[in-house]
Scaffold this motif. Structure first.
Motif, PDB file in Angstrom:
ATOM      1  N   ARG A   1       0.836  -1.216   0.000  1.00  0.00           N
ATOM      2  CA  ARG A   1       0.000   0.000   0.000  1.00  0.00           C
ATOM      3  C   ARG A   1       0.867   1.261   0.000  1.00  0.00           C
ATOM      4  NH1 ARG A   1      -2.319  -0.990   4.315  1.00  0.00           N
ATOM      5  NH2 ARG A   1      -4.222  -1.946   3.526  1.00  0.00           N
ATOM      6  N   THR A   2       1.842   1.301   0.898  1.00  0.00           N
ATOM      7  CA  THR A   2       2.708   2.479   0.997  1.00  0.00           C
ATOM      8  C   THR A   2       3.514   2.686  -0.276  1.00  0.00           C
ATOM      9  OG1 THR A   2       2.889   2.227   3.400  1.00  0.00           O
ATOM     10  CG2 THR A   2       4.593   3.518   2.306  1.00  0.00           C
ATOM     11  N   SER A   3       4.020   1.583  -0.848  1.00  0.00           N
ATOM     12  CA  SER A   3       4.826   1.690  -2.066  1.00  0.00           C
ATOM     13  C   SER A   3       4.021   2.283  -3.215  1.00  0.00           C
ATOM     14  CB  SER A   3       5.361   0.309  -2.455  1.00  0.00           C
ATOM     15  OG  SER A   3       6.300  -0.157  -1.503  1.00  0.00           O
ATOM     16  N   TYR A   4       2.802   1.797  -3.415  1.00  0.00           N
ATOM     17  CA  TYR A   4       2.016   2.285  -4.541  1.00  0.00           C
ATOM     18  C   TYR A   4       1.376   3.641  -4.262  1.00  0.00           C
ATOM     19  CZ  TYR A   4       3.012  -1.693  -7.406  1.00  0.00           C
ATOM     20  OH  TYR A   4       3.682  -2.610  -8.175  1.00  0.00           O
ATOM     21  N   ASP A   5       1.159   3.974  -2.992  1.00  0.00           N
ATOM     22  CA  ASP A   5       0.795   5.355  -2.678  1.00  0.00           C
ATOM     23  C   ASP A   5       1.913   6.306  -3.109  1.00  0.00           C
ATOM     24  OD1 ASP A   5      -1.693   4.797  -1.604  1.00  0.00           O
ATOM     25  OD2 ASP A   5      -1.047   4.935   0.490  1.00  0.00           O
ATOM     26  N   THR A   6       3.160   5.885  -2.898  1.00  0.00           N
ATOM     27  CA  THR A   6       4.313   6.725  -3.201  1.00  0.00           C
ATOM     28  C   THR A   6       4.516   6.914  -4.704  1.00  0.00           C
ATOM     29  OG1 THR A   6       5.408   5.998  -1.156  1.00  0.00           O
ATOM     30  CG2 THR A   6       6.809   6.955  -2.866  1.00  0.00           C
ATOM     31  N   VAL A   7       4.275   5.836  -5.488  1.00  0.00           N
ATOM     32  CA  VAL A   7       4.612   5.885  -6.921  1.00  0.00           C
ATOM     33  C   VAL A   7       3.382   6.032  -7.807  1.00  0.00           C
ATOM     34  CG1 VAL A   7       6.657   4.466  -6.499  1.00  0.00           C
ATOM     35  CG2 VAL A   7       4.523   3.368  -7.271  1.00  0.00           C
ATOM     36  N   ALA A   8       2.226   6.350  -7.235  1.00  0.00           N
ATOM     37  CA  ALA A   8       0.966   6.300  -7.992  1.00  0.00           C
ATOM     38  C   ALA A   8       1.025   7.098  -9.290  1.00  0.00           C
ATOM     39  CB  ALA A   8      -0.187   6.786  -7.116  1.00  0.00           C
ATOM     40  N   VAL A   9       1.482   8.338  -9.224  1.00  0.00           N
ATOM     41  CA  VAL A   9       1.501   9.181 -10.422  1.00  0.00           C
ATOM     42  C   VAL A   9       2.515   8.649 -11.436  1.00  0.00           C
ATOM     43  CG1 VAL A   9       2.007  11.485 -11.303  1.00  0.00           C
ATOM     44  CG2 VAL A   9       0.691  11.216  -9.192  1.00  0.00           C
ATOM     45  N   GLY A  10       3.695   8.278 -10.965  1.00  0.00           N
ATOM     46  CA  GLY A  10       4.708   7.744 -11.860  1.00  0.00           C
ATOM     47  C   GLY A  10       4.286   6.435 -12.499  1.00  0.00           C
ATOM     48  N   TYR A  11       3.603   5.594 -11.735  1.00  0.00           N
ATOM     49  CA  TYR A  11       3.140   4.318 -12.283  1.00  0.00           C
ATOM     50  C   TYR A  11       2.074   4.550 -13.353  1.00  0.00           C
ATOM     51  CZ  TYR A  11       1.380  -0.445 -12.567  1.00  0.00           C
ATOM     52  OH  TYR A  11       0.995  -1.673 -13.030  1.00  0.00           O
TER      53      TYR A  11
ATOM     54  N   SER B   1      -4.292   0.651  -2.822  1.00  0.00           N
ATOM     55  CA  SER B   1      -3.662   1.957  -2.610  1.00  0.00           C
ATOM     56  C   SER B   1      -4.658   3.097  -2.754  1.00  0.00           C
ATOM     57  CB  SER B   1      -2.518   2.147  -3.622  1.00  0.00           C
ATOM     58  OG  SER B   1      -2.156   3.494  -3.743  1.00  0.00           O
ATOM     59  N   PRO B   2      -4.925   3.861  -1.696  1.00  0.00           N
ATOM     60  CA  PRO B   2      -5.818   5.020  -1.828  1.00  0.00           C
ATOM     61  C   PRO B   2      -5.318   6.047  -2.832  1.00  0.00           C
ATOM     62  CG  PRO B   2      -5.528   4.444   0.488  1.00  0.00           C
ATOM     63  CD  PRO B   2      -4.539   3.626  -0.289  1.00  0.00           C
ATOM     64  N   ALA B   3      -4.003   6.277  -2.888  1.00  0.00           N
ATOM     65  CA  ALA B   3      -3.471   7.243  -3.847  1.00  0.00           C
ATOM     66  C   ALA B   3      -3.686   6.769  -5.275  1.00  0.00           C
ATOM     67  CB  ALA B   3      -1.983   7.484  -3.581  1.00  0.00           C
ATOM     68  N   MET B   4      -3.548   5.471  -5.505  1.00  0.00           N
ATOM     69  CA  MET B   4      -3.777   4.938  -6.846  1.00  0.00           C
ATOM     70  C   MET B   4      -5.241   5.080  -7.234  1.00  0.00           C
ATOM     71  SD  MET B   4      -1.669   3.659  -9.124  1.00  0.00           S
ATOM     72  CE  MET B   4      -0.359   2.658  -8.408  1.00  0.00           C
TER      73      MET B   4
ATOM     74  N   HIS C   1      11.202   6.597  -7.186  1.00  0.00           N
ATOM     75  CA  HIS C   1      10.694   6.660  -5.819  1.00  0.00           C
ATOM     76  C   HIS C   1      10.966   5.349  -5.075  1.00  0.00           C
ATOM     77  CE1 HIS C   1       8.703  10.447  -6.607  1.00  0.00           C
ATOM     78  NE2 HIS C   1       8.157   9.930  -7.689  1.00  0.00           N
ATOM     79  N   PRO C   2      11.127   5.411  -3.755  1.00  0.00           N
ATOM     80  CA  PRO C   2      11.383   4.192  -2.993  1.00  0.00           C
ATOM     81  C   PRO C   2      10.153   3.295  -2.936  1.00  0.00           C
ATOM     82  CG  PRO C   2      11.072   6.051  -1.517  1.00  0.00           C
ATOM     83  CD  PRO C   2      11.122   6.618  -2.900  1.00  0.00           C
ATOM     84  N   MET C   3      10.408   2.010  -3.006  1.00  0.00           N
ATOM     85  CA  MET C   3       9.365   0.998  -2.876  1.00  0.00           C
ATOM     86  C   MET C   3       9.908  -0.140  -2.023  1.00  0.00           C
ATOM     87  SD  MET C   3       7.882   0.668  -6.787  1.00  0.00           S
ATOM     88  CE  MET C   3       6.341  -0.127  -6.265  1.00  0.00           C
ATOM     89  N   ARG C   4       8.990  -0.948  -1.511  1.00  0.00           N
ATOM     90  CA  ARG C   4       9.388  -2.178  -0.851  1.00  0.00           C
ATOM     91  C   ARG C   4       8.301  -3.218  -1.121  1.00  0.00           C
ATOM     92  NH1 ARG C   4      12.717  -4.624   2.639  1.00  0.00           N
ATOM     93  NH2 ARG C   4      11.820  -6.303   3.907  1.00  0.00           N
ATOM     94  N   VAL C   5       8.443  -3.900  -2.248  1.00  0.00           N
ATOM     95  CA  VAL C   5       7.489  -4.945  -2.618  1.00  0.00           C
ATOM     96  C   VAL C   5       8.261  -6.129  -3.192  1.00  0.00           C
ATOM     97  CG1 VAL C   5       5.493  -3.448  -3.027  1.00  0.00           C
ATOM     98  CG2 VAL C   5       7.128  -3.855  -4.875  1.00  0.00           C
ATOM     99  N   HIS C   6       7.824  -7.309  -2.850  1.00  0.00           N
ATOM    100  CA  HIS C   6       8.363  -8.514  -3.466  1.00  0.00           C
ATOM    101  C   HIS C   6       7.583  -8.801  -4.742  1.00  0.00           C
ATOM    102  CE1 HIS C   6      10.162  -9.117   0.540  1.00  0.00           C
ATOM    103  NE2 HIS C   6      11.065  -9.834  -0.113  1.00  0.00           N
TER     104      HIS C   6
END
Length: 219
Positions: free
Chosen positions: A11-21, A83-86, A168-173
């Motif tokens: 959730r945190t990772s995709y909140d962070t990269v939502a626009v870039g993704y 992800s709420p941001a997504m 942007h930083p992410m942490r997902v497997h």
């Protein structure tokens, strides 16, 4: 890793990269005819199944590009994402469609409530031990005869992604799986697998589409 840990990281990772993704996948379907063909087949299966048209869930919808494409194929498609941001990005990009926050591990949909379900590369962050639970939810919410379309990375093992989509930083497997393993999970969940389509078979990064449906009974 506990379920709440990997879910929180995702959730945190995709909140962070939502626009870039969203920028990264903006032209994905336009550039990949086999993905469009798979979605077209899925739409045809939805139209042919069950007792009439109904809502179709795009689970792990991201910025909503697949949801919008399904809508263009005549489906009553809506999106769900962890992800709420997504979800915010999806709502801004496709204001006429419905997008909600929700986790596929506790899918917030009623039993037998959707005419079809797509999970396009949204299972790739779900650990192996959780996949059967997720697929059980997919079967539960599908109407009898309703089609399911899964897209995923093909391969063995997992990698930890620590950066992406604009740096942007992410942490997902990221989990890569063999189609036969995913097929076994689907069958164990009570879903009938009909077709497998392999993508980019001569490249190092391969994908697959699996088509399945919910039968009328389950042992």
């Amino acid at each position: 890793m506990r379920t709440d840990e990997w879910l929180a990281d995702t959730r945190t990772s995709y909140d962070t990269v939502a626009v870039g993704y969203a920028d990264f996948v903006r032209s994905a379907l336009a550039e990949q005819p086999y993905l469009r063909a798979g979605l077209a087949v899925f739409a045809e299966l939805v139209h042919a199944a069950g007792d009439g048209p109904g809502p179709v869930a795009d689970v792990g919808c991201g910025p909503g590009h697949v949801t919008a494409h399904l809508h263009s194929l005549g489906l009553d498609a809506f999106g769900l994402d962890l992800s709420p941001a997504m979800v915010d990005v999806a709502r801004r990009g496709h204001p006429g469609l419905r997008f909600e926050v929700g986790s596929m591990t506790e899918l917030p949909l009623a039993d037998s409530s959707v005419a079809g379900l797509v999970a396009f590369w949204s299972l790739i962050h779900v650990p192996d031990e959780v996949v059967p639970t997720v697929l059980g939810h997919f079967r539960r919410v599908l109407r009898p005869g309703g089609p399911l379309l899964l897209g995923f990375h093909v391969g063995d093992g997992s990698t930890l992604k620590t950066q992406g989509y604009g740096g942007h930083p992410m942490r997902v497997h990221v989990h890569r799986r063999r189609p036969e393993q995913v097929t076994d999970w689907l069958r164990d969940a009570g879903l009938t697998v009909s077709t497998e389509l392999r993508l980019d078979v001569d490249q190092s990064s391969q994908g697959a589409l699996l088509f399945a449906r919910r039968g009328d009974s389950f042992r």
